[in-house]
Design a protein around this motif. Structure first.
Motif, short mmCIF file in Angstrom:
data_model
loop_
_atom_site.label_atom_id
_atom_site.label_comp_id
_atom_site.label_asym_id
_atom_site.label_seq_id
_atom_site.Cartn_x
_atom_site.Cartn_y
_atom_site.Cartn_z
N SER A 291 0.82 -1.21 0.00
CA SER A 291 0.00 0.00 0.00
C SER A 291 0.85 1.25 0.00
O SER A 291 2.05 1.22 0.33
CB SER A 291 -0.89 -0.02 1.25
OG SER A 291 -1.64 1.17 1.35
N VAL B 117 -0.15 3.93 5.52
CA VAL B 117 -0.28 3.07 6.69
C VAL B 117 -1.04 3.82 7.78
O VAL B 117 -0.82 5.02 7.98
CB VAL B 117 1.11 2.62 7.20
CG1 VAL B 117 1.97 3.81 7.60
CG2 VAL B 117 0.99 1.66 8.39
N CYS C 18 -2.34 -1.59 6.78
CA CYS C 18 -2.47 -1.02 5.45
C CYS C 18 -3.40 -1.87 4.62
O CYS C 18 -3.69 -3.04 4.94
CB CYS C 18 -1.11 -0.91 4.77
SG CYS C 18 -0.48 -2.47 4.19
N THR D 161 -3.11 8.32 9.67
CA THR D 161 -2.64 7.66 8.44
C THR D 161 -1.54 8.48 7.79
O THR D 161 -1.65 9.71 7.69
CB THR D 161 -3.82 7.47 7.47
OG1 THR D 161 -4.81 6.68 8.14
CG2 THR D 161 -3.39 6.76 6.21
#
Lengths: 14, 256
Positions: B155, B158, B171, B206
């Motif tokens: 990804s 995270v 993720c 995030t």
């Protein structure tokens, strides 16, 4: 869809 | 003038190696307290802050404030000529056009001397306020590097969720999803291998993995890394060095 924030406003940088 | 001798060139080598892909040109601000650097990355989402305190040098002399405007790729080219264990002396005049670097092998039988041209960089050094963070996680730097590397295969971003039970890195990507949860524990034989979580309130933020992977290039500077988080403020990733630190701040991602 993610948006990446700019760092400057967090530290009052130009 | 500035005259500052580091016992081991590898400290500066590692710092520059860790930040040169984020920042191209920056001022090394020298004063009687030591050498500091502060710069935003090229895309303005991360901030690098470095301090090498005067006590980390022997001797250290800086008569007045000097800003050394340096291209980090140029500096790295010169630093590659130094062995890790070399003594490194930095010298500059009060209004310098160049920075002089002297490398001395530990057996003192080899002296190398380089000058690199300096540049004028219009960059103000601003004090970053001390912040009380909701969660502070201390973990082995190699562990953090591994987590970031593994999750970045799946990804671009995270989520870091910290609560009293532990910290979860998670993720989600096109091929699937993944997570790593660390629980606090103390390694009695090697304190640096412990995971410590100090928490005043749970957080969940995030971040871009591309940047975290980049910050982890500093892992060789310190056996441990400190992650400081509060909701809706930049993450602080801190590597302690003997007489200073290398800090990275990364703005969180927000949902559309």
């Amino acid at each position: 869809e993610w948006l990446q924030q700019y760092i400057a406003p967090f530290f009052n940088l130009n | 003038m500035l005259e500052a001798r580091l016992e081991q060139a590898q400290i500066l080598k590692k710092v520059v190696e860790a930040i040169k892909d984020l920042v191209q040109d920056c001022n090394f601000d020298c004063n009687d307290a030591g050498i500091q650097l502060q710069a935003m990355d090229n895309s303005h989402v991360a901030l690098v802050s470095m301090k090498l305190g005067s006590e980390g040098f022997s001797p250290y002399r800086c008569d007045r404030n000097i800003a050394l405007g340096i291209n980090l790729n140029s500096l790295m080219k010169v630093l590659r000529a130094a062995a890790n264990e070399d003594l490194l002396t930095l010298k500059a005049e009060d209004q310098p056009d160049s920075l002089n670097l002297l490398f001395e092998s530990s057996s003192q039988d080899r002296l190398s001397e380089y000058d690199i041209k300096l540049m004028d960089i219009d960059q103000e050094h601003l004090g970053i306020p001390d912040t009380e963070y909701a969660a502070t996680i201390t973990l082995p730097s190699a562990e953090f590097q591994r987590i970031c590397r593994d999750l970045s295969a799946l990804s671009e971003s995270v989520s870091i969720e910290a609560n009293k039970d532990g910290v979860k890195f998670a993720c989600s990507g096109d091929i699937g999803n993944g997570s790593v949860t660390l629980r606090p524990h103390t390694n009695v034989e090697d304190e640096d291998k412990s995971t410590k979580i100090e928490l005043t309130e749970p957080v969940n933020l995030t971040f871009s993995l591309k940047y975290l992977v980049n910050f982890c290039k500093a892992s060789s500077l310190s056996a441990t890394v400190r992650l400081c988080l509060s909701n809706e403020v930049p993450l602080l990733v801190e590597y302690q060095m003997g007489a200073g630190y290398l800090r990275f701040y990364l703005a969180p991602k927000i949902g559309d």
